[in-house]
Design a protein around this motif. Structure first.
Motif, PDB file in Angstrom:
ATOM      1  N   LEU A 125      -2.101   1.046 -12.468  1.00  0.00           N
ATOM      2  CA  LEU A 125      -2.644   0.588 -11.184  1.00  0.00           C
ATOM      3  C   LEU A 125      -2.226   1.489 -10.024  1.00  0.00           C
ATOM      4  N   ALA A 126      -1.079   2.118 -10.131  1.00  0.00           N
ATOM      5  CA  ALA A 126      -0.604   3.007  -9.063  1.00  0.00           C
ATOM      6  C   ALA A 126      -1.551   4.180  -8.838  1.00  0.00           C
ATOM      7  N   ARG A 127      -2.319   4.521  -9.848  1.00  0.00           N
ATOM      8  CA  ARG A 127      -3.292   5.624  -9.723  1.00  0.00           C
ATOM      9  C   ARG A 127      -4.572   5.212  -9.003  1.00  0.00           C
ATOM     10  N   LEU A 128      -4.781   3.912  -8.862  1.00  0.00           N
ATOM     11  CA  LEU A 128      -6.031   3.422  -8.272  1.00  0.00           C
ATOM     12  C   LEU A 128      -5.875   3.219  -6.766  1.00  0.00           C
ATOM     13  N   PRO A 129      -6.858   3.650  -5.997  1.00  0.00           N
ATOM     14  CA  PRO A 129      -6.840   3.301  -4.574  1.00  0.00           C
ATOM     15  C   PRO A 129      -6.876   1.778  -4.426  1.00  0.00           C
ATOM     16  N   TRP A 130      -6.181   1.255  -3.446  1.00  0.00           N
ATOM     17  CA  TRP A 130      -6.070  -0.198  -3.283  1.00  0.00           C
ATOM     18  C   TRP A 130      -7.414  -0.829  -2.947  1.00  0.00           C
TER      19      TRP A 130
END
Length: 113
Positions: free
Chosen positions: A27-32
């Protein structure tokens, strides 16, 4: 990142089909921010997590961290207000109720659903 890849990661999150730490890394790789929901979270997802808590395959910290990752995401649609409220409760046990077998049984009871 393609939408299908994002959808796959978000689906894994709502299903909790990977360890929480692994999901957090993905999830850290995904834009919020995201313009639309890709996956719908239902009470059945919560039920599955709570049953795994009762079975001992997840612990309270896993449940709390999972709920924290789910809460407030633009790419997850909540099936209803009750589902959203329970996720909030599970993500903040310090202000609501400790995550334990008693809470799991209460949330799984037909009266609470």
């Amino acid at each position: 990142m393609r939408e299908e890849e994002r959808r796959s990661i978000i689906h894994s999150l709502v299903e909790l089909d990977r360890p929480v730490a692994e999901l957090e890394t993905l999830l850290a790789r995904l834009p919020w921010d995201y313009p639309k929901p890709l996956v719908r979270l239902t009470y059945n997802h919560i039920r599955s997590v709570l049953l795994r808590l009762l079975a001992g395959t997840l612990d309270a910290k896993d449940v709390e961290e999972w709920a924290e990752l789910v809460e407030m995401r633009d790419d997850i649609e909540f099936a209803d207000e009750r589902t959203k409220e329970v996720i909030h409760m599970l993500s903040t046990p310090q202000i609501h109720f400790p995550i334990d077998g008693r809470l799991a049984h209460l949330l799984l009871s037909p009266i609470s659903n």
